[in-house]
Write an enzyme that holds these catalytic residues in place. Structure first.
Site, PDB file in Angstrom:
ATOM      1  CG  HIS A 177      -0.192  -0.415   2.430  1.00 47.37           C
ATOM      2  ND1 HIS A 177       1.110  -0.317   2.985  1.00 47.37           N
ATOM      3  CD2 HIS A 177      -0.692  -1.257   3.354  1.00 47.37           C
ATOM      4  CE1 HIS A 177       1.349  -0.867   3.906  1.00 47.37           C
ATOM      5  NE2 HIS A 177       0.326  -1.560   4.404  1.00 47.37           N
ATOM      6  CB  ALA A 208       2.296   6.416  21.373  1.00 43.84           C
ATOM      7  CG  ASP A 240       8.795   2.550  12.042  1.00 40.79           C
ATOM      8  OD1 ASP A 240       9.110   3.701  12.274  1.00 40.79           O
ATOM      9  OD2 ASP A 240       7.717   1.976  11.987  1.00 40.79           O
ATOM     10  CG  HIS A 245      -4.658  36.860  25.701  1.00 40.30           C
ATOM     11  ND1 HIS A 245      -4.603  36.131  26.588  1.00 40.30           N
ATOM     12  CD2 HIS A 245      -5.779  37.795  25.525  1.00 40.30           C
ATOM     13  CE1 HIS A 245      -5.624  36.226  27.345  1.00 40.30           C
ATOM     14  NE2 HIS A 245      -6.388  37.468  26.760  1.00 40.30           N
TER      15      HIS A 245
HETATM   16  C1  LIG Z   1      -1.356   2.209  15.262  1.00 41.71           C
HETATM   17  C2  LIG Z   1      -0.173   3.071  15.029  1.00 41.71           C
HETATM   18  C3  LIG Z   1      -0.189   4.439  14.916  1.00 41.71           C
HETATM   19  C4  LIG Z   1       0.883   5.304  15.026  1.00 41.71           C
HETATM   20  N1  LIG Z   1       0.545   6.450  14.986  1.00 41.71           N
HETATM   21  C5  LIG Z   1       1.695   7.353  14.748  1.00 41.71           C
HETATM   22  C6  LIG Z   1       1.639   8.723  15.010  1.00 41.71           C
HETATM   23  O1  LIG Z   1       0.489   9.380  15.402  1.00 41.71           O
HETATM   24  N2  LIG Z   1       2.626   9.484  14.647  1.00 41.71           N
HETATM   25  C7  LIG Z   1       3.880   9.011  14.144  1.00 41.71           C
HETATM   26  O2  LIG Z   1       4.743   9.689  13.849  1.00 41.71           O
HETATM   27  N3  LIG Z   1       3.892   7.685  14.043  1.00 41.71           N
HETATM   28  C8  LIG Z   1       2.968   6.744  14.224  1.00 41.71           C
HETATM   29  N4  LIG Z   1       3.158   5.649  14.196  1.00 41.71           N
HETATM   30  C9  LIG Z   1       4.282   5.095  13.886  1.00 41.71           C
HETATM   31  C10 LIG Z   1       4.389   5.200  11.943  1.00 41.71           C
HETATM   32  O3  LIG Z   1       3.507   4.558  11.342  1.00 41.71           O
HETATM   33  C11 LIG Z   1       5.849   4.764  11.771  1.00 41.71           C
HETATM   34  O4  LIG Z   1       6.736   5.253  12.528  1.00 41.71           O
HETATM   35  C12 LIG Z   1       6.136   4.781   9.991  1.00 41.71           C
HETATM   36  O5  LIG Z   1       5.197   4.427   9.518  1.00 41.71           O
HETATM   37  C13 LIG Z   1       7.250   4.531   9.600  1.00 41.71           C
HETATM   38  O6  LIG Z   1       7.468   4.852   8.216  1.00 41.71           O
HETATM   39  P1  LIG Z   1       8.474   3.760   7.383  1.00 41.71           P
HETATM   40  O7  LIG Z   1       8.448   4.503   6.102  1.00 41.71           O
HETATM   41  O8  LIG Z   1       9.792   3.605   8.045  1.00 41.71           O
HETATM   42  O9  LIG Z   1       7.474   2.632   7.262  1.00 41.71           O
HETATM   43  P2  LIG Z   1       6.228   2.169   6.836  1.00 41.71           P
HETATM   44  O10 LIG Z   1       5.324   2.983   7.051  1.00 41.71           O
HETATM   45  O11 LIG Z   1       6.079   0.824   7.945  1.00 41.71           O
HETATM   46  O12 LIG Z   1       6.358   1.726   5.367  1.00 41.71           O
HETATM   47  C14 LIG Z   1       7.239   0.555   4.880  1.00 41.71           C
HETATM   48  C15 LIG Z   1       6.532   0.115   3.507  1.00 41.71           C
HETATM   49  O13 LIG Z   1       7.459  -0.855   3.097  1.00 41.71           O
HETATM   50  C16 LIG Z   1       6.631  -1.898   2.235  1.00 41.71           C
HETATM   51  N5  LIG Z   1       7.734  -3.160   2.411  1.00 41.71           N
HETATM   52  C17 LIG Z   1       8.056  -3.802   3.351  1.00 41.71           C
HETATM   53  N6  LIG Z   1       9.088  -4.688   2.622  1.00 41.71           N
HETATM   54  C18 LIG Z   1       8.752  -4.748   1.473  1.00 41.71           C
HETATM   55  C19 LIG Z   1       9.488  -5.143   0.508  1.00 41.71           C
HETATM   56  N7  LIG Z   1      10.320  -6.299   0.545  1.00 41.71           N
HETATM   57  N8  LIG Z   1       9.346  -4.639  -0.970  1.00 41.71           N
HETATM   58  C20 LIG Z   1       8.515  -3.684  -1.180  1.00 41.71           C
HETATM   59  N9  LIG Z   1       7.964  -3.019  -0.179  1.00 41.71           N
HETATM   60  C21 LIG Z   1       8.121  -3.452   1.164  1.00 41.71           C
HETATM   61  C22 LIG Z   1       5.631  -1.935   3.343  1.00 41.71           C
HETATM   62  O14 LIG Z   1       4.640  -2.619   2.507  1.00 41.71           O
HETATM   63  C23 LIG Z   1       5.102  -0.559   3.721  1.00 41.71           C
HETATM   64  O15 LIG Z   1       4.177  -0.082   2.896  1.00 41.71           O
HETATM   65  C24 LIG Z   1       2.102   4.688  14.422  1.00 41.71           C
HETATM   66  C25 LIG Z   1       2.133   3.397  14.097  1.00 41.71           C
HETATM   67  C26 LIG Z   1       0.989   2.446  14.394  1.00 41.71           C
HETATM   68  C27 LIG Z   1       1.082   1.026  14.053  1.00 41.71           C
END
Ligand SMILES: Cc1cc2nc3c(=O)[nH]c(=O)nc-3n(C[C@H](O)[C@H](O)[C@H](O)COP(=O)(O)OP(=O)(O)OC[C@H]3O[C@@H](n4cnc5c(N)ncnc54)[C@H](O)[C@@H]3O)c2cc1C
Length: 465
Positions: free
Chosen positions: A38, A183, A310, A444
């Site tokens: 996605h 969180a 992450d 304010h």
């Molecule tokens: C319930 C929940 C609430 C959250 N609320 C907050 C918030 O309010 N504020 C905040 O800052 N953070 C929040 N987070 C954390 C935040 O979602 C993550 O820190 C953020 O999404 C990390 O971004 P990213 O780009 O590292 O990875 P992700 O968003 O995890 O994206 C990684 C992408 O890589 C794709 N992928 C993985 N492996 C492969 C592969 N081999 N080939 C192709 N594609 C692949 C996955 O499908 C995914 O789409 C929340 C998390 C959760 C679970």
């Protein structure tokens, strides 16, 4: 078929990956992004955004319940869980679709499929139609993370939920156990508790929201308890006995195990990085447990391979992922004076009721680091706007280095603090001192005046308290 060649390939289209791709394209790089599931990653589809949509529903519900306080009438207040979830999914889908448009607008090649890195400079993508081979001098791994599963506490989607199940409930839990008070756990606890579910939170550490300042955790706990939540700290769920429509949790505190029945459990015990199956270790990329080890420019130590978001470790936040994406794209494009990533300058926000937001050192950590500190506090009850809003519970705490006046940390609990914290983030980024902040004029009536008052209080000058 010959491999398609790019300047930069991004694996994963979460807030780390898609932002890196856009910044790279802005700087003239020929960019491809590969995503297996996605656009927008966890953040837009299963994290930040859909949770905030759910929490908005519970916030409005809570306000309607308090209609009388505002001189209004609202009878028979209720909710339609399917409609609440539908709205949240709609918001997530709208934003996820928007990322596709941004990719097109920036002329980024998007490939839907699962990527691996068979060798340096090569990416192989398994798509619906077969395998595509790509090459690039620079590869950014932004594959994110997933929910951590503890043995015996694994989710089954029926009685025991991960965040994905908790975002799309088919039924309203009556008696809910939330394991973990970071969180994610606290936001779900707040959502379900506000909608009337009997909610218990179990936290193994000595306090909820354990990364926050101890005073803020204690304040938030008091508010949650007032709202009817049960909070069990220094407590551990040892086992879940699953029966028909019920789970018996074995909960251990002070060496004693108590058995308590629930109809639903949300496991929010952390996340693990998606490091497997990519070929990272074979390339020589170093991994610590489930996270790639990187330097302050997200370099893995293997030339041309970067990791962001992450998968590159804490803090696990979307804005940290996006910031790292920008840093790496600029580095790859050969920009001068690229800023290193400073995790300590990144704010954390929790959108529970009341909200919690912070940046920098907690009081405890500042003392541990050897600082002599000055601490300011200001309560919401001393602020006109907070009282006008009917939101008089909360506090703003600031921590300064006594010697230099540097703002070391800021911690807030109360209405809208997730929107306010950025003021202090900018202050810290500009290496603001107490003097700059005290001499700044705050409008304010706003909640932001409490940010000023907290600074004044640290120096014995608070006006309204
Ligand atoms: C319930 C929940 C609430 C959250 N609320 C907050 C918030 O309010 N504020 C905040 O800052 N953070 C929040 N987070 C954390 C935040 O979602 C993550 O820190 C953020 O999404 C990390 O971004 P990213 O780009 O590292 O990875 P992700 O968003 O995890 O994206 C990684 C992408 O890589 C794709 N992928 C993985 N492996 C492969 C592969 N081999 N080939 C192709 N594609 C692949 C996955 O499908 C995914 O789409 C929340 C998390 C959760 C679970």
């Amino acid at each position: 078929m010959a491999a398609k060649s790019f300047d930069m390939i991004v694996i994963g289209a979460g807030p780390g990956g898609y932002v890196a791709a856009i910044r790279g394209a802005q700087l003239g790089l020929n960019v491809a992004i590969v995503e297996r599931e996605h656009m927008g990653g966890i953040c837009l589809n299963w994290g930040c955004i859909p949770t905030k949509a759910l929490l908005r529903s519970s916030e409005v519900f809570h306000l309607m319940e308090r209609a009388k306080d505002y001189g209004l009438k609202a009878d028979n207040i209720g909710y339609d869980l399917d409609a609440v979830v539908k709205r949240s999914r709609g918001v997530a889908n709208q934003l996820s679709g928007g990322i596709g448009h941004l990719m097109k607008k920036n002329k980024i090649t998007t490939i839907m499929g699962e990527a691996t890195i068979p060798a340096k400079g090569k990416v192989s993508v398994k798509t619906d139609k077969g395998t595509e081979e790509l090459t690039a001098k620079n590869i950014i791994v932004a594959t994110g993370a997933r929910a951590r599963e503890l043995p015996g506490l694994e989710a089954d989607g029926d009685l025991v939920w991960t965040y994905k199940h908790a975002l799309t409930p088919k039924r309203m839990p009556k008696k809910l156990l939330v394991i973990g008070s970071g969180a994610i756990g606290i936001e779900f606890a707040s959502f379900y508790n506000t909608l009337g579910c009997d909610t218990t939170v179990v936290e193994v550490m000595d306090r909820i929201l354990p990364v926050e300042d101890a005073e803020i955790s204690a304040f938030a706990k008091k508010q949650f308890v007032k709202q009817g939540m049960k909070i069990m700290e220094k407590t551990m769920v040892k086992q879940l006995e699953r029966g028909k429509g019920k789970v018996t949790a074995h909960i251990e505190a002070n060496g004693k195990v108590e058995k308590v029945e629930f109809d639903t459990v949300i496991s929010a015990v952390g996340i693990v990085g998606n490091v497997e199956g990519l070929g990272l270790e074979e390339l020589g990329v170093k991994i610590d447990r489930t996270h790639v080890i990187v330097d302050e420019y997200c370099r893995t130590g293997v030339e041309g391979v970067y990791a962001i978001g992450d998968i590159a470790g804490a803090p696990w936040l979307a804005h940290k992922a996006s910031h790292e994406g920008v840093v790496v794209a600029e580095l790859i494009a050969g920009q001068k004076d690229v800023h290193p990533v400073r995790p300590e300058a990144i704010a954390g926000c929790t959108y529970c009721h009341p909200q919690v937001a912070s940046v920098g050192f907690t009081e405890e950590k500042a003392k541990e680091a050897g600082y002599k500190i000055k601490v300011g506090r200001f309560p919401f009850i001393g602020n006109g706007k907070a009282i006008a809003l009917g939101e008089s519970e909360g506090m703003v705490k600031t921590i300064f280095d006594e010697k230099t006046g540097e703002l070391l940390g800021a911690h807030m609990v109360g209405a809208e603090v997730t929107e306010l914290i950025q003021g202090y983030v900018v202050g810290r980024a500009l290496e603001t001192t107490e003097e700059d902040l005290m001499n700044t004029v705050f409008p304010h009536p706003t909640l932001s005046e409490m940010m000023h008052e907290s600074v004044l209080d640290a120096y014995g000058r608070a006006i309204h308290f």
